[in-house]
Design an enzyme around this catalytic site. Structure first.
Site, PDB file in Angstrom:
ATOM      1  N   SER A   1      75.780 135.579  46.108  1.00 44.30           N
ATOM      2  CA  SER A   1      76.994 134.778  45.966  1.00 44.30           C
ATOM      3  C   SER A   1      76.906 133.705  47.039  1.00 44.30           C
ATOM      4  O   SER A   1      77.352 133.901  48.166  1.00 44.30           O
ATOM      5  CB  SER A   1      78.242 135.634  46.168  1.00 44.30           C
ATOM      6  OG  SER A   1      78.357 136.592  45.154  1.00 44.30           O
ATOM      7  N   THR A   2      76.279 132.586  46.680  1.00 42.63           N
ATOM      8  CA  THR A   2      75.971 131.569  47.681  1.00 42.63           C
ATOM      9  C   THR A   2      77.216 130.977  48.326  1.00 42.63           C
ATOM     10  O   THR A   2      77.198 130.664  49.509  1.00 42.63           O
ATOM     11  CB  THR A   2      75.095 130.445  47.089  1.00 42.63           C
ATOM     12  OG1 THR A   2      75.757 129.884  45.957  1.00 42.63           O
ATOM     13  CG2 THR A   2      73.740 130.979  46.670  1.00 42.63           C
ATOM     14  N   CYS A   3      78.292 130.827  47.588  1.00 47.74           N
ATOM     15  CA  CYS A   3      79.514 130.255  48.153  1.00 47.74           C
ATOM     16  C   CYS A   3      80.123 131.144  49.243  1.00 47.74           C
ATOM     17  O   CYS A   3      80.767 130.652  50.158  1.00 47.74           O
ATOM     18  CB  CYS A   3      80.553 130.010  47.070  1.00 47.74           C
ATOM     19  SG  CYS A   3      80.079 128.709  45.926  1.00 47.74           S
ATOM     20  N   PHE A   4      79.899 132.445  49.112  1.00 48.60           N
ATOM     21  CA  PHE A   4      80.441 133.391  50.089  1.00 48.60           C
ATOM     22  C   PHE A   4      79.372 133.894  51.055  1.00 48.60           C
ATOM     23  O   PHE A   4      79.636 134.786  51.856  1.00 48.60           O
ATOM     24  CB  PHE A   4      81.095 134.571  49.366  1.00 48.60           C
ATOM     25  CG  PHE A   4      82.251 134.152  48.513  1.00 48.60           C
ATOM     26  CD1 PHE A   4      83.453 133.798  49.087  1.00 48.60           C
ATOM     27  CD2 PHE A   4      82.119 134.078  47.142  1.00 48.60           C
ATOM     28  CE1 PHE A   4      84.523 133.397  48.306  1.00 48.60           C
ATOM     29  CE2 PHE A   4      83.180 133.674  46.340  1.00 48.60           C
ATOM     30  CZ  PHE A   4      84.387 133.327  46.928  1.00 48.60           C
ATOM     31  N   GLU A   5      78.152 133.330  50.936  1.00 51.51           N
ATOM     32  CA  GLU A   5      77.022 133.704  51.792  1.00 51.51           C
ATOM     33  C   GLU A   5      76.818 135.220  51.802  1.00 51.51           C
ATOM     34  O   GLU A   5      76.619 135.842  52.832  1.00 51.51           O
ATOM     35  CB  GLU A   5      77.232 133.137  53.202  1.00 51.51           C
ATOM     36  CG  GLU A   5      77.293 131.630  53.170  1.00 51.51           C
ATOM     37  CD  GLU A   5      77.857 130.982  54.408  1.00 51.51           C
ATOM     38  OE1 GLU A   5      78.464 131.686  55.240  1.00 51.51           O
ATOM     39  OE2 GLU A   5      77.688 129.767  54.538  1.00 51.51           O
TER      40      GLU A   5
END
Length: 95
Positions: A59-63
């Site tokens: 989940s790249t937006c939430f690292e």
């Protein structure tokens, strides 16, 4: 890198050892994993790991890196992580 937050206390020690072994083994594999994990090569202050999924996903937006705790050996863990992280060359870095 700042720190890796193992999302909650339920993350198994075996999975923590696998992740630690993976990130200290190869600079090239680490670079690909970070790019898969957050979408970029520049590290944030912290990263998250969660282990309640059926297959590795980021989940790249939430690292947040979500990894299943199904692995019986380090080698099977490593093979799957190398496979998914090698797909990072087709993501944000190509923009």
């Amino acid at each position: 890198m700042g720190y890796v937050n193992f999302y909650d206390n339920s993350t198994s020690m075996a999975l923590i050892r696998c992740i630690t072994g993976f990130i200290t083994r190869s600079q090239h594999e680490l670079k690909n994993l970070i790019k898969f994990w957050i979408g970029w090569e520049m590290l944030p202050k912290s990263l998250q790991i969660k282990d309640d999924v059926d297959f590795p996903v980021a989940s790249t937006c939430f690292e947040t890196l979500k990894i299943p705790s199904k692995y019986r050996t380090y080698e099977s863990f490593r093979e799957e992580l190398v496979a998914i992280s090698s797909s990072s060359n087709a993501g944000f870095g190509q923009v």
